[in-house]
Design a protein around this motif. Structure first.
Motif, PDB file in Angstrom:
ATOM      1  N   SER A 166      46.592  47.943  27.611  1.00 10.80           N
ATOM      2  CA  SER A 166      45.548  47.561  26.656  1.00 10.80           C
ATOM      3  C   SER A 166      46.129  47.040  25.349  1.00 10.80           C
ATOM      4  CB  SER A 166      44.645  48.767  26.379  1.00 10.80           C
ATOM      5  OG  SER A 166      43.555  48.407  25.566  1.00 10.80           O
ATOM      6  N   LEU A 167      47.191  47.677  24.841  1.00  9.17           N
ATOM      7  CA  LEU A 167      47.779  47.253  23.564  1.00  9.17           C
ATOM      8  C   LEU A 167      48.301  45.821  23.652  1.00  9.17           C
ATOM      9  CD1 LEU A 167      49.837  50.478  22.675  1.00  9.17           C
ATOM     10  CD2 LEU A 167      47.429  49.992  22.216  1.00  9.17           C
ATOM     11  N   ALA A 168      49.043  45.537  24.739  1.00  9.58           N
ATOM     12  CA  ALA A 168      49.623  44.202  24.898  1.00  9.58           C
ATOM     13  C   ALA A 168      48.560  43.158  25.201  1.00  9.58           C
ATOM     14  CB  ALA A 168      50.672  44.226  26.017  1.00  9.58           C
ATOM     15  N   ALA A 169      47.585  43.529  26.065  1.00 13.54           N
ATOM     16  CA  ALA A 169      46.573  42.557  26.488  1.00 13.54           C
ATOM     17  C   ALA A 169      45.715  42.099  25.312  1.00 13.54           C
ATOM     18  CB  ALA A 169      45.706  43.146  27.589  1.00 13.54           C
ATOM     19  N   TRP A 170      45.203  43.064  24.529  1.00 13.01           N
ATOM     20  CA  TRP A 170      44.328  42.675  23.411  1.00 13.01           C
ATOM     21  C   TRP A 170      45.108  41.931  22.329  1.00 13.01           C
ATOM     22  CZ3 TRP A 170      39.494  42.011  23.968  1.00 13.01           C
ATOM     23  CH2 TRP A 170      38.748  42.813  24.834  1.00 13.01           C
ATOM     24  N   GLY A 214      42.761  39.180  24.999  1.00 13.25           N
ATOM     25  CA  GLY A 214      41.800  39.460  26.071  1.00 13.25           C
ATOM     26  C   GLY A 214      41.954  40.858  26.610  1.00 13.25           C
ATOM     27  N   PRO A 215      41.037  41.273  27.485  1.00 11.65           N
ATOM     28  CA  PRO A 215      41.079  42.634  28.023  1.00 11.65           C
ATOM     29  C   PRO A 215      42.175  42.801  29.071  1.00 11.65           C
ATOM     30  CG  PRO A 215      39.323  41.404  29.082  1.00 11.65           C
ATOM     31  CD  PRO A 215      39.882  40.498  28.015  1.00 11.65           C
ATOM     32  N   PRO A 216      42.616  44.040  29.298  1.00 17.72           N
ATOM     33  CA  PRO A 216      43.589  44.293  30.361  1.00 17.72           C
ATOM     34  C   PRO A 216      42.915  44.288  31.730  1.00 17.72           C
ATOM     35  CG  PRO A 216      42.936  46.364  29.356  1.00 17.72           C
ATOM     36  CD  PRO A 216      42.242  45.274  28.575  1.00 17.72           C
ATOM     37  N   VAL A 217      43.701  44.095  32.783  1.00 14.22           N
ATOM     38  CA  VAL A 217      43.161  44.234  34.136  1.00 14.22           C
ATOM     39  C   VAL A 217      42.884  45.712  34.399  1.00 14.22           C
ATOM     40  CG1 VAL A 217      44.390  42.222  35.008  1.00 14.22           C
ATOM     41  CG2 VAL A 217      45.415  44.482  35.281  1.00 14.22           C
ATOM     42  N   GLY A 218      41.938  45.981  35.285  1.00 10.81           N
ATOM     43  CA  GLY A 218      41.674  47.355  35.676  1.00 10.81           C
ATOM     44  C   GLY A 218      42.655  47.791  36.752  1.00 10.81           C
ATOM     45  N   GLY A 219      42.591  49.065  37.111  1.00 12.74           N
ATOM     46  CA  GLY A 219      43.378  49.532  38.247  1.00 12.74           C
ATOM     47  C   GLY A 219      44.673  50.231  37.913  1.00 12.74           C
ATOM     48  N   GLY A 240      44.061  36.616  40.646  1.00  8.14           N
ATOM     49  CA  GLY A 240      43.779  37.398  39.446  1.00  8.14           C
ATOM     50  C   GLY A 240      43.156  38.728  39.793  1.00  8.14           C
ATOM     51  N   MET A 241      42.863  39.491  38.747  1.00  9.40           N
ATOM     52  CA  MET A 241      42.166  40.763  38.895  1.00  9.40           C
ATOM     53  C   MET A 241      41.131  40.882  37.782  1.00  9.40           C
ATOM     54  SD  MET A 241      45.238  43.387  39.973  1.00  9.40           S
ATOM     55  CE  MET A 241      44.087  44.731  40.311  1.00  9.40           C
ATOM     56  N   HIS A 242      40.078  41.628  38.063  1.00  7.01           N
ATOM     57  CA  HIS A 242      39.018  41.806  37.078  1.00  7.01           C
ATOM     58  C   HIS A 242      39.434  42.793  35.998  1.00  7.01           C
ATOM     59  CE1 HIS A 242      35.630  39.544  38.723  1.00  7.01           C
ATOM     60  NE2 HIS A 242      36.040  39.909  39.926  1.00  7.01           N
ATOM     61  N   ALA A 243      38.987  42.532  34.782  1.00  5.66           N
ATOM     62  CA  ALA A 243      39.045  43.548  33.740  1.00  5.66           C
ATOM     63  C   ALA A 243      37.987  44.599  34.055  1.00  5.66           C
ATOM     64  CB  ALA A 243      38.792  42.918  32.377  1.00  5.66           C
ATOM     65  N   HIS A 244      38.134  45.801  33.498  1.00  6.18           N
ATOM     66  CA  HIS A 244      37.214  46.907  33.776  1.00  6.18           C
ATOM     67  C   HIS A 244      35.795  46.549  33.346  1.00  6.18           C
ATOM     68  CE1 HIS A 244      35.778  50.974  34.224  1.00  6.18           C
ATOM     69  NE2 HIS A 244      35.407  51.015  32.957  1.00  6.18           N
ATOM     70  N   ARG A 245      34.822  46.761  34.251  1.00  5.01           N
ATOM     71  CA  ARG A 245      33.398  46.519  33.966  1.00  5.01           C
ATOM     72  C   ARG A 245      33.173  45.122  33.382  1.00  5.01           C
ATOM     73  NH1 ARG A 245      29.810  50.808  33.445  1.00  5.01           N
ATOM     74  NH2 ARG A 245      28.762  49.707  31.740  1.00  5.01           N
ATOM     75  N   SER A 246      33.825  44.118  33.962  1.00  3.74           N
ATOM     76  CA  SER A 246      33.773  42.783  33.379  1.00  3.74           C
ATOM     77  C   SER A 246      33.838  41.714  34.455  1.00  3.74           C
ATOM     78  CB  SER A 246      34.959  42.614  32.414  1.00  3.74           C
ATOM     79  OG  SER A 246      35.054  41.286  31.945  1.00  3.74           O
ATOM     80  N   ASP A 247      33.264  40.552  34.154  1.00  4.69           N
ATOM     81  CA  ASP A 247      33.401  39.388  35.027  1.00  4.69           C
ATOM     82  C   ASP A 247      34.668  38.602  34.709  1.00  4.69           C
ATOM     83  OD1 ASP A 247      31.016  39.919  36.361  1.00  4.69           O
ATOM     84  OD2 ASP A 247      29.819  38.803  34.894  1.00  4.69           O
ATOM     85  N   VAL A 248      35.372  38.996  33.656  1.00  3.39           N
ATOM     86  CA  VAL A 248      36.603  38.302  33.276  1.00  3.39           C
ATOM     87  C   VAL A 248      37.666  38.532  34.351  1.00  3.39           C
ATOM     88  CG1 VAL A 248      38.491  38.216  31.595  1.00  3.39           C
ATOM     89  CG2 VAL A 248      36.131  38.519  30.810  1.00  3.39           C
ATOM     90  N   VAL A 307      41.594  38.040  35.109  1.00  2.00           N
ATOM     91  CA  VAL A 307      42.877  37.820  34.447  1.00  2.00           C
ATOM     92  C   VAL A 307      43.905  37.394  35.496  1.00  2.00           C
ATOM     93  CG1 VAL A 307      44.690  38.892  33.051  1.00  2.00           C
ATOM     94  CG2 VAL A 307      42.298  39.651  32.805  1.00  2.00           C
ATOM     95  N   PRO A 308      44.560  36.235  35.323  1.00  2.00           N
ATOM     96  CA  PRO A 308      45.585  35.835  36.298  1.00  2.00           C
ATOM     97  C   PRO A 308      46.738  36.830  36.308  1.00  2.00           C
ATOM     98  CG  PRO A 308      45.599  34.360  34.387  1.00  2.00           C
ATOM     99  CD  PRO A 308      44.404  35.248  34.237  1.00  2.00           C
ATOM    100  N   VAL A 309      47.279  37.128  37.508  1.00  2.00           N
ATOM    101  CA  VAL A 309      48.382  38.083  37.617  1.00  2.00           C
ATOM    102  C   VAL A 309      49.577  37.444  38.317  1.00  2.00           C
ATOM    103  CG1 VAL A 309      46.869  40.102  37.625  1.00  2.00           C
ATOM    104  CG2 VAL A 309      47.502  39.057  39.796  1.00  2.00           C
ATOM    105  N   GLN A 310      50.761  37.919  37.965  1.00  3.49           N
ATOM    106  CA  GLN A 310      52.007  37.447  38.567  1.00  3.49           C
ATOM    107  C   GLN A 310      52.749  38.567  39.293  1.00  3.49           C
ATOM    108  OE1 GLN A 310      53.403  34.266  38.525  1.00  3.49           O
ATOM    109  NE2 GLN A 310      51.438  33.578  37.743  1.00  3.49           N
ATOM    110  N   GLU A 311      52.120  39.751  39.349  1.00  2.15           N
ATOM    111  CA  GLU A 311      52.721  40.890  40.028  1.00  2.15           C
ATOM    112  C   GLU A 311      51.644  41.951  40.212  1.00  2.15           C
ATOM    113  OE1 GLU A 311      55.527  43.054  37.650  1.00  2.15           O
ATOM    114  OE2 GLU A 311      54.403  42.711  35.807  1.00  2.15           O
TER     115      GLU A 311
END
Length: 455
Positions: free
Chosen positions: A93-97, A101-106, A170-178, A180-184
Motif C-alpha cells: 500500500s505504501l509504495a502503490a499509493w 494508485g491502489p495496491p493489488v489485492g491478495g 493484471g489484478m484487481h485492487a481490493h473492492r475495486s474495478d481498477v 493493476v498490471p502485474v509483472q510477477e
C-alpha cells in the motif's frame, strides 16, 4: 516505511470524501483482513496496518451517510516491531499509493512477520467463535509446508488474473474495478510464474485462470474471452503460450470449458491418489493443503473410532473427490461412502477419479436436496462447504441423519462459527479444532473441526 511529517488531517476532497487523508491509531484485527480504527467516533476499517501503529490513511470508501469507512495506510508514523518490508511492490500500500494508485489485492498481510500474521488469524478465529457461537477457545494457527526462505511465498498452485484495457495481465485492487498490471505473482508456484503471462498480448480476454499442479504435471491456462472475441484472436494468444501447456477457453456464466490445445483438465496428486480436475473445478490452492487437510480429517475420525472398515460415511460438497478416496480406503469394500457435489463438471471428475471404488456412490446435486431424499443413517459425515458455510437448514439435516460424528472443513471462520452455533443449539458440541495457515500473507485461514452429540 516513512517517518512523520505532519499530523493534521489532509483533505483531498470534502470531509470524509474518498481520497481524504487522516491520521489514526490502528486497533485490533477484524474478520476480512481489516484493522479497526476510529476517527471522531466513526469506525474505519483500515487495510495494511498493524495493531498499535499510528498511521496516515487514505479513505477509499466513505461518506457522511456511511455507517463505517474504509481506508488504506499510505504512511507509517509509528511502526510496529512486526512490520517487515513487503515482498511485492504492487501489493504494498505504501509504495502503490506513492505511485498514485491502489495496491493489488491478495497479499494484504505481506507487511507483517509470519508469526504475527498467524497470531492475528488466531485472534480472528477466537473472536468469531466467541461472538457467533459463544465458545471461548484459543486455537494456534499451524504453519504448513513453509518455503525454505520462511517468507510464505510460492505456495499457490492456482491463480486468477484480470486483464487491463490495454490487454496486459493484471489484478484487481481490493473492492475495486481498477485493474493493476502485474509483472510477477510472488505467492504463485514457479510453474505459474515461468509462463510469463505478463509478456503476452491478451486483448479480447476478460479473465485468465492458471493451474500448475504441485506434482509437476502439465499446467492449464484458461482464457475467458470477451463477447465478440474471434477464433483468430484466440489463436494469436495460443501461439504465444509454451507448447507444453494445455489451453482452454471457458465461460464462467455457463461453466463451459472448450479445448484449444492439450487437456481441459489437470492431474493432481494427494493422499496416495490421482485426481483429474477439469477447468475451474475446485481444488485446494496451497501445494501442501490437500495432504494436510486429509490427514487432519482422517486423524480426527480415526482417533474417535468413527472411521473403520464397514462404516457408512458421507462426503458432502465433495468436489473432485479429494476426501472421498481416502474415506473409501478407510471403510473398505464392506463400508460405503456417499459423495455429494453440486457442480456437474466437478461431479463428473469425481466419477472418473473414483470409478474403481465400488463402495462409493456419487450423486450430483445440492446437498440439502440429496439429504432430503435420503433417509439412511451414517456413522460419520464430512462437509467442506464453500465460503458461505452450510447454513441452518443443512446443519439441521445433518444432525437429523443421526451420525456419531461430523468433520467440518471450513475456509471462513465467520460462517463456521455461525454454523457451530446451530450445531450447539441442536445438542452438539465442538470436540476438537485445528487451524491451518494455508494462505500465508493473506487474511485467510482454514479450520478442521470434529463435532459430536453433546450427550
Amino acid at each position: 516505511m516513512t517517518s512523520p511529517t505532519h499530523e493534521h488531517t489532509e483533505h483531498h476532497g470534502g470531509q470524509g470524501a474518498p481520497g481524504t487523508e487522516l491520521v489514526v491509531d490502528v486497533g485490533p484485527i477484524a474478520h476480512g483482513g481489516h484493522f479497526v480504527a476510529r476517527h471522531e467516533g466513526r469506525v474505519i476499517f483500515v487495510r495494511h496496518g498493524i495493531p498499535g501503529e499510528k498511521v496516515r490513511i487514505r479513505l477509499t470508501d466513505s461518506g457522511e451517510a456511511s455507517r463505517f469507512w474504509r481506508g488504506d495506510v499510505v504512511e507509517v508514523l509509528e511502526a510496529s516491531e512486526d512490520r517487515v518490508r513487503h515482498f511485492w511492490k504492487q501489493a504494498d500500500s505504501l509504495a502503490a499509493w506513492k505511485q498514485g494508485g491502489p495496491p493489488v489485492g491478495g497479499a494484504e498481510l505481506g507487511h507483517i512477520s509470519l508469526p504475527r500474521q498467524r497470531a492475528l488469524k488466531a485472534e480472528v478465529l477466537a473472536e468469531q467463535l466467541k461472538r457467533l457461537a459463544g465458545v471461548e477457545l484459543w486455537t494456534e494457527i499451524e504453519a504448513v509446508g513453509d518455503t525454505p526462505d520462511g517468507a510464505g511465498l510460492g505456495w499457490r498452485t492456482r491463480a486468477s488474473f484480470a486483464v487491463t484495457d490495454k490487454g496486459k495481465l493484471g489484478m484487481h485492487a481490493h473492492r475495486s474495478d481498477v485493474v493493476v498490471p502485474v509483472q510477477e505473482m510472488p505467492l504463485a508456484a514457479a510453474g505459474i510464474n515461468e509462463l510469463k503471462l505478463w509478456d503476452i498480448e491478451l486483448q479480447g480476454i476478460a479473465r485468465v485462470e492458471v493451474a500448475a499442479p504441485s506434482n509437476g504435471s502439465r499446467p492449464l491456462v484458461l482464457l475467458a474471452p470477451e463477447e465478440g472475441t474471434t477464433p483468430k484472436r484466440l489463436h494469436s494468444i495460443l501461439s504465444q503460450l509454451p507448447q507444453d501447456v494445455s489451453v482452454a477457453s471457458f465461460d464462467p456464466a455457463k461453466g463451459e470449458v472448450l479445448q484449444l490445445r492439450g487437456r481441459t483438465w489437470v492431474q493432481e496428486s494427494a493422499a496416495g491418489h490421482e485426481y483429474r480436475v477439469t477447468g475451474e473445478g475446485f481444488w485446494q490452492i496451497h501445494r501442501d493443503a490437500p495432504d494436510t487437510l486429509v490427514n487432519a480429517v482422517t486423524g480426527f475420525l480415526h482417533d474417535g473410532g468413527y472411521l473403520e472398515p464397514g462404516a457408512a460415511v458421507a462426503d458432502l460438497y465433495a468436489g473432485a473427490g479429494l476426501f472421498t478416496a481416502p474415506l473409501a480406503d478407510a471403510v473398505g469394500v464392506t463400508g460405503s461412502v456417499l459423495s455429494v457435489e453440486g457442480a456437474p463438471g466437478t461431479s463428473r471428475d469425481a466419477r472418473k477419479n473414483l470409478h474403481g471404488q465400488p463402495q462409493v456412490e456419487i450423486v450430483q446435486g445440492r446437498v440439502e436436496r440429496v439429504l432430503h431424499q435420503r433417509s439412511r443413517s451414517f456413522d460419520a459425515l464430512l462437509l467442506d462447504p464453500p465460503r458461505a458455510g452450510a447454513g441452518k437448514a443443512v446443519v439441521n439435516q445433518l444432525m437429523a441423519s443421526g451420525p456419531r460424528a461430523i468433520a467440518y472443513v471450513s475456509c471462513d471462520p465467520a460462517s463456521f462459527a455461525r454454523d457451530l452455533g446451530y450445531f450447539q443449539r441442536g445438542g452438539w458440541r465442538l470436540e476438537a479444532l485445528r487451524g491451518f495457515d494455508l494462505y500465508p500473507n493473506t487474511h485467510h485461514l482454514e479450520t478442521v473441526a470434529l463435532l459430536v452429540p453433546a450427550a
